[in-house]
Design a protein around this motif. Structure first.
Motif, PDB file in Angstrom:
ATOM      1  N   UNK A  42      -5.974  -1.569  12.963  1.00  0.00           N
ATOM      2  CA  UNK A  42      -6.734  -0.328  13.121  1.00  0.00           C
ATOM      3  C   UNK A  42      -7.279   0.130  11.767  1.00  0.00           C
ATOM      4  N   UNK A  43      -6.400   0.083  10.760  1.00  0.00           N
ATOM      5  CA  UNK A  43      -6.821   0.510   9.426  1.00  0.00           C
ATOM      6  C   UNK A  43      -7.942  -0.387   8.907  1.00  0.00           C
ATOM      7  N   UNK A  44      -7.819  -1.687   9.212  1.00  0.00           N
ATOM      8  CA  UNK A  44      -8.810  -2.632   8.704  1.00  0.00           C
ATOM      9  C   UNK A  44     -10.200  -2.371   9.269  1.00  0.00           C
ATOM     10  N   UNK A  52     -16.413   0.395   5.683  1.00  0.00           N
ATOM     11  CA  UNK A  52     -16.770   0.816   4.322  1.00  0.00           C
ATOM     12  C   UNK A  52     -17.330  -0.312   3.478  1.00  0.00           C
ATOM     13  N   UNK A  53     -16.835  -1.524   3.726  1.00  0.00           N
ATOM     14  CA  UNK A  53     -17.195  -2.634   2.849  1.00  0.00           C
ATOM     15  C   UNK A  53     -18.121  -3.636   3.526  1.00  0.00           C
ATOM     16  N   UNK A  55       2.939   2.189   7.802  1.00  0.00           N
ATOM     17  CA  UNK A  55       2.320   0.930   7.370  1.00  0.00           C
ATOM     18  C   UNK A  55       2.527   0.750   5.876  1.00  0.00           C
ATOM     19  N   UNK A  78     -15.178  -0.849  -5.561  1.00  0.00           N
ATOM     20  CA  UNK A  78     -14.396   0.355  -5.283  1.00  0.00           C
ATOM     21  C   UNK A  78     -15.227   1.627  -5.435  1.00  0.00           C
ATOM     22  N   UNK A 131      -9.917  -4.974  -5.957  1.00  0.00           N
ATOM     23  CA  UNK A 131     -10.740  -4.003  -5.235  1.00  0.00           C
ATOM     24  C   UNK A 131     -10.380  -4.010  -3.762  1.00  0.00           C
ATOM     25  N   UNK A 168      -7.071  -2.280  -3.257  1.00  0.00           N
ATOM     26  CA  UNK A 168      -7.203  -0.844  -3.501  1.00  0.00           C
ATOM     27  C   UNK A 168      -7.939  -0.155  -2.347  1.00  0.00           C
ATOM     28  N   UNK A 169      -9.005  -0.776  -1.853  1.00  0.00           N
ATOM     29  CA  UNK A 169      -9.755  -0.207  -0.733  1.00  0.00           C
ATOM     30  C   UNK A 169      -8.900  -0.181   0.533  1.00  0.00           C
ATOM     31  N   UNK A 175     -11.561   0.522   9.809  1.00  0.00           N
ATOM     32  CA  UNK A 175     -12.156   1.531   8.941  1.00  0.00           C
ATOM     33  C   UNK A 175     -12.560   0.937   7.606  1.00  0.00           C
ATOM     34  N   UNK A 176     -11.663   0.080   7.109  1.00  0.00           N
ATOM     35  CA  UNK A 176     -11.905  -0.572   5.822  1.00  0.00           C
ATOM     36  C   UNK A 176     -13.165  -1.431   5.881  1.00  0.00           C
ATOM     37  N   UNK A 233      -4.695   7.489   6.840  1.00  0.00           N
ATOM     38  CA  UNK A 233      -4.393   7.632   8.265  1.00  0.00           C
ATOM     39  C   UNK A 233      -3.020   8.276   8.487  1.00  0.00           C
ATOM     40  N   UNK A 268      -0.645   7.282  10.337  1.00  0.00           N
ATOM     41  CA  UNK A 268       0.436   6.296  10.370  1.00  0.00           C
ATOM     42  C   UNK A 268       0.582   5.600   9.013  1.00  0.00           C
ATOM     43  N   UNK A 301      -6.367   2.672   0.182  1.00  0.00           N
ATOM     44  CA  UNK A 301      -7.045   3.956   0.433  1.00  0.00           C
ATOM     45  C   UNK A 301      -7.167   4.210   1.917  1.00  0.00           C
ATOM     46  N   UNK A 302      -7.631   3.169   2.623  1.00  0.00           N
ATOM     47  CA  UNK A 302      -7.901   3.298   4.049  1.00  0.00           C
ATOM     48  C   UNK A 302      -6.608   3.564   4.808  1.00  0.00           C
ATOM     49  N   UNK A 303      -5.555   2.840   4.437  1.00  0.00           N
ATOM     50  CA  UNK A 303      -4.286   2.949   5.144  1.00  0.00           C
ATOM     51  C   UNK A 303      -3.610   4.292   4.893  1.00  0.00           C
ATOM     52  N   UNK A 341      -2.194  -2.241  10.977  1.00  0.00           N
ATOM     53  CA  UNK A 341      -3.140  -2.713   9.959  1.00  0.00           C
ATOM     54  C   UNK A 341      -4.496  -3.018  10.564  1.00  0.00           C
TER      55      UNK A 341
END
Lengths: 337, 337
Positions: free
Chosen positions: A270-272, A278-279, B264, A136, B246, B249-250, A274-275, B258, B260, B253-255, A268
């Motif tokens: 779309x969000x993933x 990062x990881x 979500x 994190x 982690x 949590x990550x 970005x996630x 955004x 939307x 943060x990402x969601x 999700x």
């Protein structure tokens, strides 16, 4: 131009996938690939490639008749199969014909062959495999993830130094915080070898050593380097990867089972993206072998062409940093360890 | 009615939280709680409780003047602090005044005190802590998660038998599949003690033993019991818990970053409830100590009143199963181990 030798016979996904990864990597600027393996089989695969692709690719082929399989016992295989793709590539590395060696093959065999062929750095008893994991608070450096078991206290100190050099030169972070993986933060915790290692790290590293860290601190704590033995590191790495996969998979099941699943699912995704950015540790597409005389990188056994490509690109980048040379310089300046 | 002794002094969250958990658990049908700790301090806290709650609660208080702190070295604390809440509760257990003992305190101290006070089962050299973890195929039984380090090959065999008895009697699953945690499935992998343990388990357990399992199989593989030493088990448990945390949590943060996010986020919360139900191990609110003469259960150090309550409820349920008695019976029928 940096020249990277690749053990194309070692991948679980087969030679075709390995060659594909090599061709892709060699199209990158400044990367030259030397594919090491059964020449006729490699050429047979390349025959099917369009000329315009081969034109942009920069590679050579070096013949090696033998193959060390994933199921081969590393010690005997390294000694017996003198003309294996691993050994032949290590010869090229030793002679300076390539600057780095990448293998997606049998980890144990690559480690042992590297020690036999290249030798260890002065003062080093055991090599370590270092990898990068997401947490994190950003990326963590974790070693050893599978090169050496049954360590002495001084091996932990050397691994801590390896980790520090890695963080400073690859992640470009200074004031490195180093932790020793144990079952509790208190001094008396864990097996005797770790109690002794803790004393030694405290004495030699001073403030950079934060003491024992527990398993949860790997992903949630504020350290840069976590040091452990190759058995614990390998089991921890694989189980925590699996825990994350299981969590994602169970969440996905739960979400797609609901009526609103398609909305959440779509958003999700779309969000993933970005996630994942990062990881994503694929930027660190290989584990780096530290403590030997040369730049050796090991990829995941089931590497796809894409991961082989990123492994080679990473190997090319790190071969120019020459971590083992940097470590050697530091160790020789340190006096008795 | 089953009577459970609770070490109310051991929780990191303090006595008040522990007492609250005890009162809640004792309101359950058929559970009687014996709070063990500083009587005057416990009574002071209870004075503030409404009468209607105390009326429904079924508990006693037994005085113990000393406290073993989380930072105490377990061996010396167990020997030095004869009137600790742990030792006094174990006396009650030994004399049959309670049927089970639950502590959210210093794991090492509870393990060592239990061995000293209750003794080990015949043929058992080292006790093990067993826990339950969620995987994509349902619950897994995992041991040892922190009781014993530096094992002999035969300890792994005994732990495998502990795990089998646990699965059959608690999870009610038969045809148990047992795996040995290692860094590879091949016979030659890992430290010598595991190579010997593997041989022994193969010889003694037959088909129930599936062989070496790697870290990822804990959460993604098809085994019921995974056996390891207390060092590896503890580190793996904590790091994989942290990896999952982690990841969540990550993702969160990402969601929420955004536009939307609120859609979500809201829908995910609902989905997560169902997900948590499936993977909630709080039903298994404590780790069970196996290999000693008595029913001992250990909770997380930072247990809230709610987790202490579920720990006690779980201890009450399992004390009626008497796992250690069942293990003893099986071991005594087994001849030489």
């Amino acid at each position: 131009m940096v020249s990277i030798g690749v053990d194309v016979m070692g991948s679980e996904k087969g030679l075709k996938e390995a060659v594909k990864g090599c061709v892709k990597a060699s199209q990158k600027r400044d990367i030259h690939v030397v594919m090491v393996g059964r020449e006729d089989e490699i050429k047979e695969i390349l025959r099917k490639y369009p000329k315009r692709i081969l034109k942009k690719a920069k590679f050579d082929i070096v013949n090696a008749t033998e193959v060390i399989e994933m199921t081969d016992e590393p010690f005997s295989a390294a000694r017996r199969k003198k003309d294996s793709s691993i050994m032949v590539a290590l010869d090229l590395l030793k002679n300076g014909e390539i600057q780095g060696f990448f293998s997606p093959g049998n980890t144990g065999a690559v480690v042992i062959s590297s020690v036999l062929k290249l030798g260890r750095l002065d003062k080093v008893s055991k090599p370590a495999l270092v990898t990068v994991i997401p947490s994190i608070y950003g990326f963590r450096t974790f070693l050893d993830v599978g090169a050496s078991i049954d360590l002495e206290p001084r091996d932990y100190l050397l691994f801590a130094i390896f980790g520090k050099v890695f963080v400073e030169n690859v992640l470009r972070k200074y004031k490195v915080r180093i932790g020793l993986l144990n079952i509790g933060e208190e001094d008396y915790k864990g097996p005797e070898v770790l109690r002794k290692a803790r004393e030694l790290l405290k004495e030699k590293l001073g403030e950079e050593f934060v003491g024992n860290v527990e398993g949860y601190q790997l992903f949630l704590g504020n350290v840069d380097v976590v040091v452990t033995d190759g058995f614990t590191g390998n089991v921890v790495l694989k189980s925590s990867e699996a825990a994350s996969k299981a969590l994602s998979s169970l969440m996905k099941q739960e979400i797609t089972a609901k009526w609103y699943g398609f909305i959440v699912g779509g958003l999700m995704k779309i969000a993933l993206k970005g996630f994942r950015k990062k990881t994503d540790v694929s930027e660190y597409g290989a584990a780096t072998l530290l403590g030997v005389n040369g730049n050796v990188f090991i990829g995941h056994g089931a590497s796809s062409a894409k991961s082989i490509k990123s492994g080679i690109v990473y190997a090319a980048k790190l071969s120019q940093v020459n971590l083992n040379q940097k470590i050697d310089k530091i160790l020789s300046g340190m006096g008795e360890i």
